[in-house]
Write a protein that holds these residues in place. Sequence first.
Motif, PDB file in Angstrom:
ATOM      1  N   LYS A  44       7.895 104.005  27.491  1.00 11.34           N
ATOM      2  CA  LYS A  44       9.290 103.550  27.563  1.00 11.34           C
ATOM      3  C   LYS A  44       9.665 102.750  26.321  1.00 11.34           C
ATOM      4  CE  LYS A  44      10.054 103.517  32.531  1.00 11.34           C
ATOM      5  NZ  LYS A  44      10.308 102.667  33.715  1.00 11.34           N
ATOM      6  N   ASP A  45       8.754 101.912  25.866  1.00 17.79           N
ATOM      7  CA  ASP A  45       9.030 101.132  24.656  1.00 17.79           C
ATOM      8  C   ASP A  45       9.135 102.046  23.435  1.00 17.79           C
ATOM      9  OD1 ASP A  45       9.095  98.794  26.093  1.00 17.79           O
ATOM     10  OD2 ASP A  45       7.047  98.196  25.594  1.00 17.79           O
ATOM     11  N   ALA A  46       8.278 103.052  23.361  1.00 24.48           N
ATOM     12  CA  ALA A  46       8.328 103.994  22.242  1.00 24.48           C
ATOM     13  C   ALA A  46       9.592 104.858  22.320  1.00 24.48           C
ATOM     14  CB  ALA A  46       7.081 104.872  22.236  1.00 24.48           C
TER      15      ALA A  46
ATOM     16  N   LEU B  10       0.527 102.800  34.770  1.00 21.74           N
ATOM     17  CA  LEU B  10       1.569 101.816  34.490  1.00 21.74           C
ATOM     18  C   LEU B  10       1.586 101.439  33.009  1.00 21.74           C
ATOM     19  CD1 LEU B  10       1.212  99.575  37.658  1.00 21.74           C
ATOM     20  CD2 LEU B  10       3.027 101.223  37.161  1.00 21.74           C
ATOM     21  N   PHE B  11       0.397 101.332  32.413  1.00 18.11           N
ATOM     22  CA  PHE B  11       0.300 101.014  30.993  1.00 18.11           C
ATOM     23  C   PHE B  11       0.914 102.127  30.152  1.00 18.11           C
ATOM     24  CE2 PHE B  11      -2.057 101.629  27.035  1.00 18.11           C
ATOM     25  CZ  PHE B  11      -1.716 100.464  26.379  1.00 18.11           C
ATOM     26  N   VAL B  12       0.572 103.360  30.450  1.00 19.29           N
ATOM     27  CA  VAL B  12       1.110 104.493  29.688  1.00 19.29           C
ATOM     28  C   VAL B  12       2.626 104.568  29.858  1.00 19.29           C
ATOM     29  CG1 VAL B  12       1.135 107.021  29.534  1.00 19.29           C
ATOM     30  CG2 VAL B  12      -1.035 105.808  29.705  1.00 19.29           C
TER      31      VAL B  12
ATOM     32  N   SER C 201     -11.845 100.638  43.255  1.00 20.20           N
ATOM     33  CA  SER C 201     -11.784 100.225  41.853  1.00 20.20           C
ATOM     34  C   SER C 201     -11.329 101.372  40.959  1.00 20.20           C
ATOM     35  CB  SER C 201     -13.140  99.690  41.388  1.00 20.20           C
ATOM     36  OG  SER C 201     -14.113 100.708  41.406  1.00 20.20           O
ATOM     37  N   VAL C 202     -11.754 102.586  41.259  1.00 14.82           N
ATOM     38  CA  VAL C 202     -11.315 103.753  40.491  1.00 14.82           C
ATOM     39  C   VAL C 202      -9.811 103.927  40.650  1.00 14.82           C
ATOM     40  CG1 VAL C 202     -11.513 106.257  40.266  1.00 14.82           C
ATOM     41  CG2 VAL C 202     -13.563 104.888  40.650  1.00 14.82           C
ATOM     42  N   PHE C 203      -9.317 103.767  41.873  1.00 20.07           N
ATOM     43  CA  PHE C 203      -7.884 103.894  42.136  1.00 20.07           C
ATOM     44  C   PHE C 203      -7.099 102.837  41.368  1.00 20.07           C
ATOM     45  CE2 PHE C 203      -4.201 102.479  44.606  1.00 20.07           C
ATOM     46  CZ  PHE C 203      -3.433 103.633  44.569  1.00 20.07           C
ATOM     47  N   ILE C 204      -7.563 101.596  41.396  1.00 22.45           N
ATOM     48  CA  ILE C 204      -6.862 100.505  40.709  1.00 22.45           C
ATOM     49  C   ILE C 204      -6.827 100.746  39.203  1.00 22.45           C
ATOM     50  CG2 ILE C 204      -6.971  98.038  40.145  1.00 22.45           C
ATOM     51  CD1 ILE C 204      -5.936  98.594  42.947  1.00 22.45           C
ATOM     52  N   ILE C 205      -7.935 101.186  38.634  1.00 22.72           N
ATOM     53  CA  ILE C 205      -7.979 101.478  37.195  1.00 22.72           C
ATOM     54  C   ILE C 205      -7.012 102.615  36.862  1.00 22.72           C
ATOM     55  CG2 ILE C 205      -9.432 102.367  35.315  1.00 22.72           C
ATOM     56  CD1 ILE C 205     -10.092  99.493  35.968  1.00 22.72           C
ATOM     57  N   ALA C 206      -6.973 103.655  37.696  1.00 23.05           N
ATOM     58  CA  ALA C 206      -6.077 104.786  37.463  1.00 23.05           C
ATOM     59  C   ALA C 206      -4.614 104.340  37.529  1.00 23.05           C
ATOM     60  CB  ALA C 206      -6.340 105.888  38.485  1.00 23.05           C
TER      61      ALA C 206
ATOM     62  N   VAL D 108       5.814  94.707  20.338  1.00 24.62           N
ATOM     63  CA  VAL D 108       5.514  94.046  21.608  1.00 24.62           C
ATOM     64  C   VAL D 108       4.186  93.309  21.486  1.00 24.62           C
ATOM     65  CG1 VAL D 108       5.160  94.398  24.083  1.00 24.62           C
ATOM     66  CG2 VAL D 108       6.775  95.843  22.863  1.00 24.62           C
ATOM     67  N   ASP D 109       4.218  92.020  21.752  1.00 23.78           N
ATOM     68  CA  ASP D 109       3.012  91.190  21.622  1.00 23.78           C
ATOM     69  C   ASP D 109       1.898  91.644  22.563  1.00 23.78           C
ATOM     70  OD1 ASP D 109       4.227  89.638  19.687  1.00 23.78           O
ATOM     71  OD2 ASP D 109       4.920  88.120  21.131  1.00 23.78           O
ATOM     72  N   GLU D 110       2.260  92.147  23.723  1.00 20.66           N
ATOM     73  CA  GLU D 110       1.254  92.577  24.701  1.00 20.66           C
ATOM     74  C   GLU D 110       0.431  93.760  24.208  1.00 20.66           C
ATOM     75  OE1 GLU D 110       4.194  93.315  27.531  1.00 20.66           O
ATOM     76  OE2 GLU D 110       4.255  91.265  28.271  1.00 20.66           O
ATOM     77  N   PHE D 111       0.947  94.486  23.210  1.00 23.47           N
ATOM     78  CA  PHE D 111       0.231  95.642  22.675  1.00 23.47           C
ATOM     79  C   PHE D 111      -0.542  95.303  21.397  1.00 23.47           C
ATOM     80  CE2 PHE D 111       3.924  98.217  24.575  1.00 23.47           C
ATOM     81  CZ  PHE D 111       3.300  98.289  25.798  1.00 23.47           C
ATOM     82  N   ALA D 112      -0.664  94.031  21.088  1.00 14.71           N
ATOM     83  CA  ALA D 112      -1.322  93.620  19.847  1.00 14.71           C
ATOM     84  C   ALA D 112      -2.771  94.124  19.776  1.00 14.71           C
ATOM     85  CB  ALA D 112      -1.281  92.102  19.710  1.00 14.71           C
ATOM     86  N   PHE D 113      -3.424  94.228  20.921  1.00 11.77           N
ATOM     87  CA  PHE D 113      -4.818  94.692  20.922  1.00 11.77           C
ATOM     88  C   PHE D 113      -4.943  96.152  20.496  1.00 11.77           C
ATOM     89  CE2 PHE D 113      -3.286  95.987  25.029  1.00 11.77           C
ATOM     90  CZ  PHE D 113      -3.985  97.132  25.342  1.00 11.77           C
ATOM     91  N   LEU D 114      -3.831  96.868  20.450  1.00  8.12           N
ATOM     92  CA  LEU D 114      -3.856  98.287  20.072  1.00  8.12           C
ATOM     93  C   LEU D 114      -3.637  98.518  18.573  1.00  8.12           C
ATOM     94  CD1 LEU D 114      -1.769  99.798  22.995  1.00  8.12           C
ATOM     95  CD2 LEU D 114      -4.212 100.043  22.615  1.00  8.12           C
ATOM     96  N   GLU D 115      -3.309  97.457  17.846  1.00  9.81           N
ATOM     97  CA  GLU D 115      -3.023  97.625  16.417  1.00  9.81           C
ATOM     98  C   GLU D 115      -4.232  98.201  15.705  1.00  9.81           C
ATOM     99  OE1 GLU D 115      -1.458  94.060  14.697  1.00  9.81           O
ATOM    100  OE2 GLU D 115       0.278  94.064  16.042  1.00  9.81           O
ATOM    101  N   GLY D 116      -3.963  99.290  14.986  1.00 10.24           N
ATOM    102  CA  GLY D 116      -5.019  99.952  14.229  1.00 10.24           C
ATOM    103  C   GLY D 116      -5.764 101.018  15.025  1.00 10.24           C
ATOM    104  N   THR D 117      -5.495 101.151  16.309  1.00  6.43           N
ATOM    105  CA  THR D 117      -6.237 102.158  17.093  1.00  6.43           C
ATOM    106  C   THR D 117      -5.772 103.586  16.817  1.00  6.43           C
ATOM    107  OG1 THR D 117      -4.710 101.873  18.953  1.00  6.43           O
ATOM    108  CG2 THR D 117      -6.754 100.598  18.997  1.00  6.43           C
ATOM    109  N   LEU D 118      -4.531 103.744  16.372  1.00 11.17           N
ATOM    110  CA  LEU D 118      -4.036 105.093  16.083  1.00 11.17           C
ATOM    111  C   LEU D 118      -4.376 105.535  14.670  1.00 11.17           C
ATOM    112  CD1 LEU D 118      -0.527 105.069  17.819  1.00 11.17           C
ATOM    113  CD2 LEU D 118      -2.657 106.036  18.649  1.00 11.17           C
ATOM    114  N   ASP D 119      -4.905 104.617  13.863  1.00 14.61           N
ATOM    115  CA  ASP D 119      -5.305 104.978  12.494  1.00 14.61           C
ATOM    116  C   ASP D 119      -6.597 105.777  12.570  1.00 14.61           C
ATOM    117  OD1 ASP D 119      -3.159 103.486  11.644  1.00 14.61           O
ATOM    118  OD2 ASP D 119      -4.359 101.672  11.327  1.00 14.61           O
ATOM    119  N   ALA D 120      -6.550 106.940  12.003  1.00 12.39           N
ATOM    120  CA  ALA D 120      -7.757 107.790  12.053  1.00 12.39           C
ATOM    121  C   ALA D 120      -8.278 108.099  10.679  1.00 12.39           C
ATOM    122  CB  ALA D 120      -7.459 109.088  12.779  1.00 12.39           C
TER     123      ALA D 120
END
Length: 129
Positions: A91-93, A84-86, A74-79, A117-129
């Motif tokens: 690449k999109d950035a 892949l996510f990063v 499970s640790v390997f799969i998460i890593a 990208v719609d798949e990154f919608a859950f990240l909206e606002g996460t970079l706002d500090a």
Amino acid sequence: MASTVAVPVAPTESDSERCEGEEELRGNEAEEEINQQTGPIAAPSQNRLVKLPLSRIKAMMKADPDVSLASQESVFIIAKATELFVEMIAKDALVYAQQGKRKTLQRKDLDNAIEAVDEFAFLEGTLDA
């Protein structure tokens, strides 16, 4: 009758060089086979299947109160999923950085990728500090 003429062909590599190259290729194939059989844990450090440190990923997983045990698989799969996510968001950035004629990613490039990208919608606002 037609006569044939023998034309000497200059060898591109000597027989010994070719044999060494074939032996090296076979050695690499054997090494890949061993890596596939033993899995990610026993893989040599030069051909790591995961670039992120598994010990840190496991520590972050255990920091969650809902997680009591985390298997190596499970640790390997998460890593791997994290890598892949990063890679995908980077690449999109990069597309936005190249549109601005830059080679360096900036925060605004990540923001643009997250918004586009719609798949990154859950990240909206996460970079706002």
